[in-house]
Design a protein around this motif. Structure first.
Motif, mmCIF file in Angstrom:
data_model
loop_
_atom_site.group_PDB
_atom_site.id
_atom_site.type_symbol
_atom_site.label_atom_id
_atom_site.label_comp_id
_atom_site.label_asym_id
_atom_site.label_seq_id
_atom_site.Cartn_x
_atom_site.Cartn_y
_atom_site.Cartn_z
ATOM 1 N N ARG A 36 0.940 -1.049 -0.001
ATOM 2 C CA ARG A 36 0.004 0.025 -0.042
ATOM 3 C C ARG A 36 0.903 1.313 0.088
ATOM 4 O O ARG A 36 0.387 2.380 -0.263
ATOM 5 N N GLU A 61 -1.661 -7.577 3.694
ATOM 6 C CA GLU A 61 -1.867 -6.320 3.895
ATOM 7 C C GLU A 61 -3.083 -5.706 4.581
ATOM 8 O O GLU A 61 -4.208 -6.762 4.698
ATOM 9 N N SER A 99 -6.621 -4.500 5.049
ATOM 10 C CA SER A 99 -7.675 -4.456 4.084
ATOM 11 C C SER A 99 -8.987 -3.794 4.543
ATOM 12 O O SER A 99 -9.071 -2.815 5.626
ATOM 13 N N SER A 111 -3.152 5.500 4.874
ATOM 14 C CA SER A 111 -2.925 4.653 3.666
ATOM 15 C C SER A 111 -3.467 3.493 3.647
ATOM 16 O O SER A 111 -3.870 2.849 2.611
ATOM 17 N N PHE A 121 -6.112 2.137 0.318
ATOM 18 C CA PHE A 121 -5.723 0.667 -0.476
ATOM 19 C C PHE A 121 -6.999 0.012 -1.000
ATOM 20 O O PHE A 121 -8.139 0.070 -0.506
#
Length: 250
Positions: free
Chosen positions: A143, A169, A171, A210, A214
């Motif tokens: 991301r 990552e 989510s 961030s 994403f």
């Protein structure tokens, strides 16, 4: 003026020229490098360790495999991979040299020195030849990449045929009420923790923002397929706070 200078992207909730993003990300991680591991524990209440173990469970490292761990930071994934594989090799690649410096200080790095390389490199232009690695991992890093699709294309390029990609990552939680509660925690608590522990509120404000910028699980899955990965699928972790995406170069 180059195309990259004219094109904009997001840095958290801020719009910036694409050419600036990598430098800003380096600034964030250079700033928090010495406190990065402890902040991961505090922010996730230790759950990031369970997520990384779940990643290894699904990956099932085998002896002799060569891993490239991009945005590998202080080596968490590489250490786990080598521990599970027994015999093998891991290359930790990160854009931010201070993160690699912190990783080299860890006891595991000393113990596994013969099986480890530490390389400064950009996920969108990896300094490796085609068809080099058996496994590519990126954990809580994609991301922060300016153009994630290019990073996935590069992952495909450097993997051997039969090689596997795995992305861990943050989510999106499919339940709106749960997502709102998580957002309240993230935006109100995490930057304050960053101030208290790392004396750096702004970097942790960026990290929270961030996550929100994403793509969701299905959008990101489509990006894996666009890069050429087959048998691509994902698993939600802790109700979708994080997700594991897997794909194969066949």
């Amino acid at each position: 003026m180059s195309q990259a200078d004219q094109t904009t992207t997001h840095f958290g909730f801020e719009t910036v020229p694409e050419a600036e993003k990598a430098g800003r990300v380096q600034g964030v991680f250079g700033s928090v490098a010495s406190k990065y591991d402890i902040m991961n524990d505090v922010m996730s209440m230790g759950i990031h360790r369970i997520w990384k173990d779940a990643m290894m469970d699904w990956l099932a490292p085998r002896p002799g495999q060569k891993l490239l761990d991009v945005a590998g930071g202080t080596g968490d994934i590489s250490f786990r991979f080598l521990d599970r594989a027994g015999a093998g090799h891991a290359t930790v690649c990160d854009l931010t040299e201070p993160m690699l410096v912190e990783g080299r200080k860890r006891a595991e790095a000393d113990k596994m020195a013969d099986q480890l390389d530490w390389v400064v490199g950009d996920a969108m232009a990896l300094p490796f030849e085609d068809n080099t690695f058996d496994v590519y991992t990126i954990s809580f890093g994609i991301r922060n990449v300016t153009r994630p699709q290019e990073a996935l294309n590069e992952a495909y390029r450097v993997l051997k045929p039969g090689g596997r990609l795995m992305v861990l990552e943050f989510s999106q939680i499919p339940n709106d009420m749960m997502q709102k509660a998580y957002d309240l925690y993230s935006f109100n608590v995490i930057p304050r923790m960053g101030q208290a522990i790392a004396n750096d509120r702004d970097s942790y404000q960026y990290l929270v923002e961030s996550i929100r910028k994403f793509p969701d699980q299905d959008t990101f899955l489509a990006m894996l397929r666009k890069a050429g990965f087959e048998n691509a699928k994902y698993r939600n972790l802790t109700m979708g706070i994080a997700a594991l995406h897997s794909g194969w170069k066949l």
